[in-house]
Enzyme design. Structure first.
Site, PDB file in Angstrom:
ATOM      1  N   CYS A  97       0.859  -1.177   0.000  1.00 34.25           N
ATOM      2  CA  CYS A  97       0.000   0.000   0.000  1.00 34.25           C
ATOM      3  C   CYS A  97       0.896   1.227   0.000  1.00 34.25           C
ATOM      4  O   CYS A  97       1.872   1.283   0.753  1.00 34.25           O
ATOM      5  CB  CYS A  97      -0.884  -0.005   1.240  1.00 34.25           C
ATOM      6  SG  CYS A  97      -1.974   1.430   1.350  1.00 34.25           S
ATOM      7  N   HIS A 140      -9.146  -3.902  -1.560  1.00 39.43           N
ATOM      8  CA  HIS A 140      -8.164  -3.091  -0.830  1.00 39.43           C
ATOM      9  C   HIS A 140      -8.487  -1.595  -0.959  1.00 39.43           C
ATOM     10  O   HIS A 140      -8.525  -0.870   0.041  1.00 39.43           O
ATOM     11  CB  HIS A 140      -6.758  -3.395  -1.375  1.00 39.43           C
ATOM     12  CG  HIS A 140      -5.662  -2.532  -0.809  1.00 39.43           C
ATOM     13  ND1 HIS A 140      -4.615  -3.043  -0.074  1.00 39.43           N
ATOM     14  CD2 HIS A 140      -5.442  -1.187  -0.878  1.00 39.43           C
ATOM     15  CE1 HIS A 140      -3.819  -2.052   0.296  1.00 39.43           C
ATOM     16  NE2 HIS A 140      -4.283  -0.918  -0.186  1.00 39.43           N
ATOM     17  N   GLU A 141      -8.745  -1.160  -2.191  1.00 40.75           N
ATOM     18  CA  GLU A 141      -8.999   0.279  -2.388  1.00 40.75           C
ATOM     19  C   GLU A 141     -10.330   0.700  -1.765  1.00 40.75           C
ATOM     20  O   GLU A 141     -10.442   1.794  -1.212  1.00 40.75           O
ATOM     21  CB  GLU A 141      -8.966   0.634  -3.882  1.00 40.75           C
ATOM     22  CG  GLU A 141      -7.654   0.316  -4.609  1.00 40.75           C
ATOM     23  CD  GLU A 141      -6.406   0.833  -3.903  1.00 40.75           C
ATOM     24  OE1 GLU A 141      -6.495   1.839  -3.172  1.00 40.75           O
ATOM     25  OE2 GLU A 141      -5.343   0.203  -4.067  1.00 40.75           O
ATOM     26  N   HIS A 144     -10.093   1.547   1.804  1.00 41.32           N
ATOM     27  CA  HIS A 144      -9.620   2.911   2.091  1.00 41.32           C
ATOM     28  C   HIS A 144     -10.779   3.889   2.236  1.00 41.32           C
ATOM     29  O   HIS A 144     -10.697   4.852   2.999  1.00 41.32           O
ATOM     30  CB  HIS A 144      -8.714   3.421   0.964  1.00 41.32           C
ATOM     31  CG  HIS A 144      -7.294   2.955   1.051  1.00 41.32           C
ATOM     32  ND1 HIS A 144      -6.454   3.299   2.077  1.00 41.32           N
ATOM     33  CD2 HIS A 144      -6.557   2.171   0.215  1.00 41.32           C
ATOM     34  CE1 HIS A 144      -5.255   2.747   1.866  1.00 41.32           C
ATOM     35  NE2 HIS A 144      -5.291   2.058   0.749  1.00 41.32           N
TER      36      HIS A 144
HETATM   37 ZN   LIG Z   1      -3.725   1.055   0.003  1.00 43.31          ZN
END
Ligand SMILES: [Zn+2]
EC number: 3.5.1.88
Length: 156
Positions: A97, A140-141, A144
């Site tokens: 990341c 994953h995104e 966020h």
């Molecule tokens: Zn990330």
């Protein structure tokens, strides 16, 4: 809540884990205008320059629900993405990341497949299933956007 993108300065620097800013929930995009297109262009440039797999807008200081991701040699920008379904089978892979020092990158367990609904930069709606590298980077995104980082997860 509506955020005026033109009033926000997207940074070239990536916010790092430890910054409280990264922990907030990003807000939905309501206006599909030139500012949004410019933000997405800027994010794609960063992903290319850093040879990253993806980026969420909040990582460059803009807390809106916009992500870009790459896999299989292709790229995708998603606005207001929502994971609508996940497969009850998990896969474990190493994840990095841009907001986390490489020493803290780790193996993360995630659903091997997911279905996502999103809008493109002109507001058209899409729905599609993803697996493999796509399922991983997109989950994953999207994490966020809700203030979640890989450092919140126990190494798998
Ligand atoms: Zn990330």
């Amino acid at each position: 809540m509506e955020i005026s993108l033109s009033s926000l300065k997207a940074a070239h620097a990536i916010l790092m884990d430890g910054a409280p800013f990264l922990r907030q929930r990003s807000v939905e995009i309501e206006k599909f205008d030139d500012d949004l297109a410019a933000l997405v262009r800027h994010m794609i440039e960063i992903v290319q320059a850093r040879r990253a797999r993806g980026l969420a807008a909040i990582q460059i200081g803009v807390p809106v629900r916009v992500i870009v991701a790459t896999a299989d040699g292709k790229g995708l920008a998603m606005v207001n993405p929502v994971i609508t379904r996940t497969l009850n089978r998990f896969a474990v892979e190493m994840e990095g990341c841009l907001s986390v020092p490489p020493s803290q990158w780790r193996k993360v367990s995630r659903p091997a497949k997911c279905e996502i609904e999103w809008q493109d930069i002109i507001g058209n709606r899409h729905a599609e299933g993803f697996s493999g590298a796509w399922a991983r980077v997109l989950q994953h995104e999207i994490d966020h956007l809700d203030g979640t980082l890989i450092t919140d997860r126990e190494p798998a």
